[in-house]
Design a protein around this motif. Structure first.
Motif, mmCIF file in Angstrom:
data_model
loop_
_atom_site.group_PDB
_atom_site.id
_atom_site.type_symbol
_atom_site.label_atom_id
_atom_site.label_comp_id
_atom_site.label_asym_id
_atom_site.label_seq_id
_atom_site.Cartn_x
_atom_site.Cartn_y
_atom_site.Cartn_z
ATOM 1 N N SER A 97 1.046 -1.085 -0.074
ATOM 2 C CA SER A 97 -0.006 -0.040 -0.024
ATOM 3 C C SER A 97 0.758 1.323 0.072
ATOM 4 O O SER A 97 0.616 2.196 -0.740
ATOM 5 C CB SER A 97 -0.892 0.038 1.285
ATOM 6 O OG SER A 97 -1.776 -1.152 1.216
ATOM 7 N N SER A 148 -2.394 5.408 5.754
ATOM 8 C CA SER A 148 -3.802 5.873 5.781
ATOM 9 C C SER A 148 -3.763 7.329 5.682
ATOM 10 O O SER A 148 -4.164 8.131 4.618
ATOM 11 C CB SER A 148 -4.813 5.864 6.915
ATOM 12 O OG SER A 148 -4.884 4.433 7.093
ATOM 13 N N PHE A 151 -2.644 7.764 2.046
ATOM 14 C CA PHE A 151 -3.756 7.625 1.139
ATOM 15 C C PHE A 151 -4.419 9.096 1.015
ATOM 16 O O PHE A 151 -5.047 9.327 -0.018
ATOM 17 C CB PHE A 151 -4.508 6.304 1.590
ATOM 18 C CG PHE A 151 -5.920 6.151 0.782
ATOM 19 C CD1 PHE A 151 -5.695 5.916 -0.607
ATOM 20 C CD2 PHE A 151 -7.100 6.120 1.334
ATOM 21 C CE1 PHE A 151 -6.801 5.596 -1.444
ATOM 22 C CE2 PHE A 151 -8.118 5.783 0.619
ATOM 23 C CZ PHE A 151 -8.017 5.398 -0.898
ATOM 24 N N VAL A 170 -15.182 8.761 -2.154
ATOM 25 C CA VAL A 170 -14.045 7.962 -1.566
ATOM 26 C C VAL A 170 -13.917 8.057 -0.343
ATOM 27 O O VAL A 170 -13.690 7.124 0.414
ATOM 28 C CB VAL A 170 -12.943 8.287 -2.499
ATOM 29 C CG1 VAL A 170 -11.955 7.440 -2.235
ATOM 30 C CG2 VAL A 170 -13.125 8.320 -4.016
ATOM 31 N N ALA A 171 -13.906 9.247 0.321
ATOM 32 C CA ALA A 171 -13.699 9.420 1.791
ATOM 33 C C ALA A 171 -14.586 8.683 2.445
ATOM 34 O O ALA A 171 -14.522 7.991 3.432
ATOM 35 C CB ALA A 171 -13.405 10.852 2.012
ATOM 36 N N TRP A 174 -14.359 4.859 2.169
ATOM 37 C CA TRP A 174 -13.095 4.471 2.997
ATOM 38 C C TRP A 174 -13.338 4.491 4.538
ATOM 39 O O TRP A 174 -12.978 3.579 5.074
ATOM 40 C CB TRP A 174 -11.828 5.441 2.566
ATOM 41 C CG TRP A 174 -10.592 4.742 3.045
ATOM 42 C CD1 TRP A 174 -9.788 3.763 2.480
ATOM 43 C CD2 TRP A 174 -10.052 4.868 4.156
ATOM 44 N NE1 TRP A 174 -8.774 3.487 2.943
ATOM 45 C CE2 TRP A 174 -8.876 4.223 4.096
ATOM 46 C CE3 TRP A 174 -10.227 5.813 5.349
ATOM 47 C CZ2 TRP A 174 -7.661 4.260 5.376
ATOM 48 C CZ3 TRP A 174 -9.284 5.700 6.364
ATOM 49 C CH2 TRP A 174 -8.214 4.839 6.295
ATOM 50 N N LEU A 177 -15.874 1.804 5.250
ATOM 51 C CA LEU A 177 -15.053 0.503 5.368
ATOM 52 C C LEU A 177 -14.211 0.172 6.666
ATOM 53 O O LEU A 177 -14.258 -0.910 7.254
ATOM 54 C CB LEU A 177 -14.313 0.209 4.237
ATOM 55 C CG LEU A 177 -15.089 -0.022 3.119
ATOM 56 C CD1 LEU A 177 -14.200 0.046 1.778
ATOM 57 C CD2 LEU A 177 -15.594 -1.331 3.143
ATOM 58 N N ASN A 178 -13.681 1.279 7.054
ATOM 59 C CA ASN A 178 -12.817 1.034 8.317
ATOM 60 C C ASN A 178 -13.583 0.826 9.595
ATOM 61 O O ASN A 178 -13.080 -0.096 10.339
ATOM 62 C CB ASN A 178 -11.700 2.150 8.558
ATOM 63 C CG ASN A 178 -10.351 2.221 7.734
ATOM 64 O OD1 ASN A 178 -9.610 1.413 8.198
ATOM 65 N ND2 ASN A 178 -10.409 2.656 6.523
ATOM 66 N N HIS A 200 -6.662 4.575 12.054
ATOM 67 C CA HIS A 200 -6.439 4.536 10.458
ATOM 68 C C HIS A 200 -7.576 5.919 10.049
ATOM 69 O O HIS A 200 -7.070 6.561 9.059
ATOM 70 C CB HIS A 200 -7.343 3.495 9.836
ATOM 71 C CG HIS A 200 -6.759 1.983 9.954
ATOM 72 N ND1 HIS A 200 -7.214 0.640 10.060
ATOM 73 C CD2 HIS A 200 -5.559 1.643 10.672
ATOM 74 C CE1 HIS A 200 -6.304 -0.160 10.360
ATOM 75 N NE2 HIS A 200 -5.330 0.327 10.912
ATOM 76 N N PHE A 204 -5.945 9.123 8.163
ATOM 77 C CA PHE A 204 -6.495 9.386 6.743
ATOM 78 C C PHE A 204 -6.853 11.029 6.805
ATOM 79 O O PHE A 204 -6.703 11.774 5.985
ATOM 80 C CB PHE A 204 -7.859 8.516 6.384
ATOM 81 C CG PHE A 204 -8.668 8.843 5.362
ATOM 82 C CD1 PHE A 204 -8.060 8.705 3.956
ATOM 83 C CD2 PHE A 204 -9.819 9.319 5.316
ATOM 84 C CE1 PHE A 204 -8.779 9.011 2.946
ATOM 85 C CE2 PHE A 204 -10.622 9.791 4.172
ATOM 86 C CZ PHE A 204 -9.772 9.327 2.976
#
Length: 230
Positions: A97, A148, A151, A170-171, A174, A177-178, A200, A204
């Motif tokens: 990653s 993170s 990313f 997208v944010a 993401w 999902l976390n 995470h 981010f």
């Protein structure tokens, strides 16, 4: 690497000769250091390795009232936890990653700014974890919080060059999902270490916000307005 054309917006320019592994130097050094640490840990006994993780992993209660915490561990752990992993799978996922998302960010920032950004993202992620779980005595390890942040930074760079119309979808996905995998899932190959899902998210969000502060002065202008079709 993905998004590699972002480098034209940064201070560094590629030379005439391409390396077989086309990664910028700080990424290579960070990956090499993480692999070296994991290799050295393989030489340790299980008891010594466990003690190492407790001393240099990030333990929230060491900062929230545990008596007798070693001062060296307190100072070092927010940095050293970023270079310890729960196993080779955990390490491999994180380093892949980092290679994918870190290269364009380093080329945009330059080596020194990137290293400072990367480590500070890990610090921010660790702080969020400590604040989220102040009573936890479980050591957290891994570069996921710092990555993170990387990313988040690469998303901002994509938005700046017009390759992403909005950061919010997208944010949002993401972060969701976390939250999901943090509550119901686990980190691949983490060797039973707790999943620092709030770290995470903290890393981010830090990456989204802080990338501009680390950008070279010549690259801090606002995103140009999109061109309307003729």
């Amino acid at each position: 690497m993905p998004f590699d054309d972002i480098r034209r917006h940064g201070p560094e320019r590629g030379g005439a000769h391409e390396r077989a592994i086309n990664l910028p130097p700080a990424i290579l050094w960070i990956i090499g250091l993480n692999v070296a640490v994991q290799l050295l840990r393989e030489l340790l006994s299980e008891a010594v390795d466990s003690r190492l993780v407790i001393e240099f992993g990030l333990v929230p209660t060491a900062y929230t009232g545990q008596p007798g915490a070693d001062w060296l561990s307190l100072v070092a752990a927010p940095f050293t936890y970023q270079f310890l992993h729960g196993g080779w799978v955990h390490l491999g996922v994180n380093m892949l990653s980092l290679a994918a998302f870190g290269a364009p960010v380093e080329r945009f920032l330059g080596v020194r700014r990137f290293v400072a950004f990367y480590l500070s993202a890990g610090l921010a992620a660790g702080l969020v974890h400590v604040l989220s779980f102040p009573d936890s005595s479980d050591p957290v390890v891994g570069a996921s919080g710092a990555i993170s942040g990387v990313f988040g930074a690469v998303l901002v760079l994509l938005w700046r060059v017009g390759r992403m119309p909005s950061l919010l979808p997208v944010a949002g996905v993401w972060i969701a999902l976390n939250v999901f995998f943090g509550i119901f899932g686990g980190t691949p190959g983490a060797g039973g270490q707790p999943v620092a899902w709030t770290a995470h998210i903290g890393g981010f969000i830090y990456g989204l916000v802080a990338i501009r502060m680390f950008a070279p002065p010549s690259a801090r202008e606002e995103r140009p307005p999109p061109q309307r079709p003729q």
